[in-house]
Design an enzyme around this catalytic site. Structure first.
Site, PDB file in Angstrom:
ATOM      1  N   GLY A 172       7.291  -8.412 -39.197  1.00  0.00           N
ATOM      2  CA  GLY A 172       8.358  -8.035 -40.117  1.00  0.00           C
ATOM      3  C   GLY A 172       7.834  -7.580 -41.462  1.00  0.00           C
ATOM      4  CG  LEU A 173       5.054  -4.280 -43.721  1.00  0.00           C
ATOM      5  CD1 LEU A 173       4.719  -5.226 -44.870  1.00  0.00           C
ATOM      6  CD2 LEU A 173       3.789  -3.529 -43.295  1.00  0.00           C
ATOM      7  CB  THR A 201       4.208   8.742 -42.810  1.00  0.00           C
ATOM      8  OG1 THR A 201       3.611   8.663 -44.116  1.00  0.00           O
ATOM      9  CG2 THR A 201       5.471   7.894 -42.773  1.00  0.00           C
ATOM     10  CB  SER A 202       1.455  12.723 -40.962  1.00  0.00           C
ATOM     11  OG  SER A 202       1.593  12.586 -39.566  1.00  0.00           O
ATOM     12  CD  GLU A 219       1.235   0.097 -35.714  1.00  0.00           C
ATOM     13  OE1 GLU A 219       0.049  -0.091 -36.020  1.00  0.00           O
ATOM     14  OE2 GLU A 219       1.747  -0.355 -34.686  1.00  0.00           O
TER      15      GLU A 219
END
Lengths: 259, 384
Positions: free
Chosen positions: B124-125, B370-371, B368
């Protein structure tokens, strides 16, 4: 219970397979070689029996050097050890000769139960379990879809075209299995790592006291003299419905003996 | 120097490939249409030890390494990404923080079930108002010293594996105070499923990853024992950065799987599909699309192999992981687009595998990190 499972390395039945042009044997060089599918069910059955009753499971393979890959894969599922019969003179062995070699190897293994697949996907002759039992002088329970072990007593449901037969025998015995018997497990990474360290004993024909002229091309009781590719599928029969298509279809099925 | 796998890694790769083809492929289309969590596949993957891959045997793991996990993810994603992301999130985000930062008691309580795949943990981040900017975390946890409990209030968004029947816990990142420099003190706290005040909201309706379980979570005066603090107080930020760095390699591997799956499906179709009296694979336009797809999948694979090798060698891998994640996720999106093109109208049908690939690919450029975050990491590591 001391269980030996026969494992054969065969060309992957999912890919295109060929015979070699020079000696009409299976072309193993160009194929992706895998464990004979039915043998995986035999391994699973052996592991389940071991889990329930204790004992040891040994893999027995006759095949060229590269069969080692399949032996390691079999061991990664959980068996304890393996015996690999490997000898250049074995190339071209027929089922009769193969049963002689495997019987000799089994003579050194003191097995209570010999498990194997009901057929291999390359030869598909289905005779090896019977030949082996005959040579060893033990019972053959073949084509099992279920196997129950109770002490030294084995009971199998033998799959037939119409249903099944219940057959039983005392150990030692040879039991061949179909793919209806269980669902083979996938090896775990721990199993893969452990397989590296498991003992694999290699035996030659000399170790087994079998002479080279009894096996291979020299000792084969039958020989493949010629082979050709299956002809391409011919064009089908097309029936256009003009009111009698149903009758025509049934007549066709009757002619072809489908019904 | 070469990139060949060890015999054991190769054997694992082949085993997972067989599993994906034999067990996942036949059922995934229907599960995907129904948005159903693949409990039976997860159970089988648990029996194979996939959830314990990178953990030591004395903790109940398989004694493999993180690269072994990546290989498994690649082969699963070659058939389906939602099954792969369930494994990735369970291992890399769920169990790994407890293995790495947990006390012996916390490990003993949770790891056996998590590593066998019997239970899942969520991470949970992300919050409704905070994603890549984790410093903006709003969820607060206050220590009630008299009761010896943390009292948590706030909400979390897009949390994978947080609401399945087998979810055991969620690790929650929360503000627990203020650092001497005035910044937020972040800590991580274990919240077991079923704790009063911990609400799992209905599953999101997603564009893809239909078989993956994703929920918004709400914490309303949710109380857990003080001993549920995971790692040191105030170390929450450093902890999840470490988890996310590794996770990028895993997402890269998953992306490579999807990119390779596009090649597999396009090759099959190029041989089968006839147009103008011949297989479409005879046409250079189709050949070139497939060649480019293979090029991207291969290059992306080398990038994640390199990042994983550095990580396992104990070297700095932050930049290489960012490059691998960025390149592989873009390769996945490109390949999904071209694979759909090769399939023509059939590629636009939900029943085609490439239709799933197309819907599943885009999130890889987002989740995890973004670009844009990956580009920031790469640029910063180069000193600009």
């Amino acid at each position: 219970m001391n269980i030996v499972v026969l494992v054969k390395q065969v060309p992957d039945s999912g890919a295109e397979r060929n015979l070699t042009s020079d000696d009409n044997t299976v072309d193993r060089g160009s194929a992706n070689n895998v464990i004979n599918e039915m043998d995986e069910y035999a391994i699973e059955e052996a592991l389940k029996i071991k889990e329930a009753h204790g004992g040891e499971v040994t893999i027995l393979t006759m095949g060229p050097d590269r069969a080692t890959e399949s032996i390691r894969k079999a061991l990664s599922m959980g068996p304890d050890a393996a015996v690999h019969v490997v000898d250049d003179a074995l190339a071209g062995s027929c089922a009769v000769a193969t049963s002689k070699v495997l019987a000799a190897a089994l003579g050194t293994l003191n097995a209570d139960l010999i498990l194997c697949g009901a057929e291999s996907t390359d030869g598909r002759v289905q005779v090896l379990p019977h030949m082996l039992a005959e040579r060893l002088g033990v019972a053959a329970l073949t084509g099992a879809r279920k196997l129950t072990v109770d002490g030294a007593s084995l009971t199998a449901e033998r799959q037939t075209e119409e249903g099944y037969e219940v057959v039983s025998a005392a150990t030692p015995a040879v039991v061949s299995v179909w793919d209806t018997i269980n669902e083979p497990r996938y090896p775990s990474f721990k199993g893969i790592m452990a397989a590296k360290k498991k003992p694999v004993r290699t035996l030659s024909l000399a170790d087994l006291g079998v002479s080279a002229d009894e096996v291979g091309f020299a000792g084969a009781t039958s020989a493949v003299v010629e082979h050709s590719k299956r002809p391409p599928r011919s064009a089908g029969t097309k029936i256009t419905d003009e009111g009698t298509a149903g009758t025509q279809l049934v007549e066709y099925l009757v002619t072809e003996k489908f019904v | 120097m070469d990139f060949r796998l060890s015999d054991e890694h190769e054997a694992l790769r082949e085993t997972v490939r067989e599993f994906a083809r034999e067990q996942v492929a036949p059922v995934i289309g229907e599960l995907y249409e129904k948005h159903a969590f693949p409990y039976d596949l997860i159970r089988q993957m648990g029996k194979m030890g996939l959830f314990g891959l990178p953990f030591p045997e004395d903790q109940g793991g398989m004694g493999g390494d993180y690269f072994a996990l990546c290989l498994a993810l690649e082969e699963l994603a070659r058939i389906d990404s939602s099954v792969a992301i369930t494994l990735e999130a369970a291992v890399s985000l769920g169990a790994m923080p407890i293995h790495r930062f947990g006390t012996p008691a916390q490990r003993a309580e949770w790891l056996p079930r998590l590593l066998s795949g019997e239970a899942l943990a969520g991470f949970g981040l992300t919050e409704p108002g905070t994603g890549s900017d984790a410093g903006g975390t709003q969820t607060r946890a206050v220590l009630d010293e008299a009761a010896g409990e943390w009292v948590i209030n706030g909400s979390k968004a897009f949390i994978t594996n947080s609401g399945t029947d087998i979810t055991a816990l969620v690790t929650v990142t929360a503000v627990t105070g203020t650092n001497p420099d005035g910044s937020k003190e972040l800590s991580t706290i274990i919240v077991p499923s079923g704790t009063p005040g911990f609400h799992v909201l209905p599953a999101y309706s997603k564009v893809g990853w239909n078989c993956s379980d994703t929920h918004e979570l709400a914490f309303d005066d949710c109380r857990v024992p003080a001993a549920n603090l995971l790692g040191a107080r105030g170390r929450g930020f450093a902890q999840f950065l470490q988890i996310l760095d590794e996770g990028r390699i895993a997402i890269a591997a998953l992306s490579v799987g999807l990119a390779q799956g596009c090649v597999d499906e396009s090759l099959k179709y190029a041989h089968e599909r006839q147009a103008f009296g011949q297989p479409i694979g005879n046409f250079q336009a189709v050949q070139f699309m497939i060649a480019d797809m293979e090029m991207r999948a291969h290059t992306a694979r080398l990038a994640y192999y390199d990042a994983a090798a550095r990580m396992l060698a104990g070297q700095d891998f932050k930049r290489q992981a960012a490059i691998a994640k960025l390149y592989a996720s873009e390769a996945a999106v490109d390949n999904a687009r071209y694979a759909t093109q090769v399939h023509g109208g059939y590629g636009f049908m939900n029943e085609s595998a490439v239709g799933r690939f197309w819907r599943d690919a885009k999130i890889l450029e987002i989740g995890e990190g973004t670009s844009e975050i990956q580009r920031m990491i790469i640029a910063r590591s180069l000193g600009v």
